[in-house]
Scaffold this active site. Sequence first.
Site, PDB file in Angstrom:
ATOM      1  N   LYS A 208      -5.860   2.368   8.789  1.00  0.00           N
ATOM      2  CA  LYS A 208      -5.833   1.757   7.303  1.00  0.00           C
ATOM      3  C   LYS A 208      -5.900   2.965   6.201  1.00  0.00           C
ATOM      4  CE  LYS A 208      -9.502  -0.978   4.991  1.00  0.00           C
ATOM      5  NZ  LYS A 208     -10.776  -1.580   4.835  1.00  0.00           N
ATOM      6  N   GLY A 270     -11.930  -2.659   9.091  1.00  0.00           N
ATOM      7  CA  GLY A 270     -11.095  -2.362  10.421  1.00  0.00           C
ATOM      8  C   GLY A 270     -11.536  -3.153  11.537  1.00  0.00           C
ATOM      9  N   ARG A 271     -12.674  -3.411  11.782  1.00  0.00           N
ATOM     10  CA  ARG A 271     -13.285  -4.179  12.985  1.00  0.00           C
ATOM     11  C   ARG A 271     -12.935  -5.857  12.870  1.00  0.00           C
ATOM     12  NH1 ARG A 271     -17.053  -2.119  10.146  1.00  0.00           N
ATOM     13  NH2 ARG A 271     -18.860  -3.099   9.297  1.00  0.00           N
TER      14      ARG A 271
HETATM   15  C1  G6Q Z   1     -14.095  -0.351  11.438  1.00  0.00           C
HETATM   16  C2  G6Q Z   1     -14.414   1.075  11.249  1.00  0.00           C
HETATM   17  C3  G6Q Z   1     -13.703   2.077  11.979  1.00  0.00           C
HETATM   18  C4  G6Q Z   1     -12.103   2.227  11.517  1.00  0.00           C
HETATM   19  C5  G6Q Z   1     -11.731   3.591  12.302  1.00  0.00           C
HETATM   20  C6  G6Q Z   1     -10.253   3.899  11.905  1.00  0.00           C
HETATM   21  O1  G6Q Z   1     -14.542  -1.402  10.828  1.00  0.00           O
HETATM   22  O2  G6Q Z   1     -14.233   1.402   9.761  1.00  0.00           O
HETATM   23  O3  G6Q Z   1     -13.649   1.636  13.475  1.00  0.00           O
HETATM   24  O4  G6Q Z   1     -11.435   1.043  11.856  1.00  0.00           O
HETATM   25  O5  G6Q Z   1     -12.427   4.570  11.812  1.00  0.00           O
HETATM   26  O6  G6Q Z   1      -9.926   4.003  10.695  1.00  0.00           O
HETATM   27  P1  G6Q Z   1      -8.359   3.902  10.225  1.00  0.00           P
HETATM   28  O7  G6Q Z   1      -7.852   2.662  10.403  1.00  0.00           O
HETATM   29  O8  G6Q Z   1      -8.811   3.996   8.818  1.00  0.00           O
HETATM   30  O9  G6Q Z   1      -7.768   4.970  10.913  1.00  0.00           O
END
Ligand code: G6Q
Length: 545
Positions: A208, A270-271
């Site tokens: 992300k 992200g989740r």
């Molecule tokens: C999810 C969190 C975390 C995130 C990762 C990867 O809700 O925010 O697990 O998805 O740290 O982040 P990036 O997608 O930004 O690399």
Amino acid sequence: MKVRTLRRRPAWPALNKHHKEIAKLTLRHLFDQDPQRGERLAVEAAGVYLDYSKNRVTDETLRLLLQLAEQSGLRENIDAMFRGDKINVSEKRSVLHVALRAPRDATILHDGQNVVPEVHAVLDRMAGFAVRVRSGTWLGHTGKPIRNVINIGIGGSDLGPVMAYEALRHYSRRDMNFRFVSNVDGTDFTEAVHGLDPAETLFIVSSKTFTTLETMTNAHTARDWLLAGFGGEQAATARHFVAVSTNAQEVAKFGIDTANMFGFWDWVGGRYSMDSAIGLSTMIAVGPESFRAMLGGFHEMDEHFRTAPFARNLPVLMGLLAVWYNDFFGAQTVAVLPYEQYLKRFPAYLQQLTMESNGKHVTRDGRRVDYDTGPIYWGEPGTNGQHSFYQLIHQGTRLIPCDFIAFARTLNPLGRHHDTLMSNVFAQTEALAFGKTEDQVKAEGTPDGLVPHRLFDGNRPSNTLLLDQLTPAALGKLVALYEHSVFTQGTIWQIDSFDQWGVELGKALAQNIIPELEAPSEPTLSHDSSTNALIRRYRKMKGAG
Ligand code: G6Q
């Protein structure tokens, strides 16, 4: 509606009092009293049957829990999420993963703008790309079709894709390899590319932010590996790297053409992102049609959650039961036990969804909570777990509510396997609920000395989720069910289920230590004495100056 702090909502003290009254009631007694209980305390929606009768609840418990939901403003909070309000207060963001699976003609507003057309535009681009890769018309640098797809990402950008690939493997292209790299431990990358030809390999860099240490480290290593396979020819990367991100600038900086970038938005956590472009590897594996069927399943559960009365609302009921055990029985964990081998990564996926969302110690307005929030989720597929940790669930000293997940029809009919598997689901929930009395143990001819060892108290609660078959749509329904159960719990606890400051801390801390490990001469360390000593020892062990 003005929501009072948790302990001041009338249902809370009422539940406390009620808990004292019924804590000693047994499931045996509750079932004896009501021969219809097993059918009465069950609800079916969106093709998911939830039997919650084997929980330590009476009609009064359910009435009070439903009151608690009302008094917690659950209805208003659901509407606020679907309306695009910025309910992720600590990050000032909307929470609109439900828009990722909204049908093309739906309208969901974010800052006054309908986001559904953008969502479908990305889905269409993903589909176009997936079809090219699957049909062999997207060619690698030397003109070979892609046979290996490697997703590089971590956390929310990894767990969903891995879980979904495993869950939907039955529907996937068997002549292609799908692998996933997440850990910054070089072993993860090394093993993922083992035996692969760079000329047939596509990397999807999923991040992300496109700044995450692990993912960027692995992405650079992937580029070096690829270039090594092409004699250092820089142009080779163009056909072998695509990105999934919200950060076009960083994607371009890494050297991926933004024409090969698939976007999403800051209102997708992200989740909660496996059904966004983060699911590109899933779409390549199972094809756009199956991916859309999965989105359809998600949407069906979203609509159920949004519209069904709470008393017949699956995610609401599951969320309330989780609160009941967590806050009144003091249960610290929930076991998730899928009786479906393809769901082997589902508990790991749920661990992030549930614990990153509800592992919070302050309310949305920053007050420290004086009650327990998110329980620990864990689990393994049945029947494997039965031969290891179920012992503790059956006869240990802790109360562990369990979710059993099963499917009526297997994707791999093989003799008596499926009936045998299912018999274990029913037998386990029955044994947990009703145990084995002293009389029963004695009647089996057990020697007196062994009787206490062979006793099962029972009264151990479980939900059973029964679905028809593990289809892409069924997977979408299951994930949405848990997402909304998490939402229900977070609303009651009045926490922000959508931030993750604990994860952010970890992202920052390691950055400070890397230079200390790599310094050519002994660095001045100013950590605590334990951390200093460990760093010094590590430097010595690896032979640093
Ligand atoms: C999810 C969190 C975390 C995130 C990762 C990867 O809700 O925010 O697990 O998805 O740290 O982040 P990036 O997608 O930004 O690399």
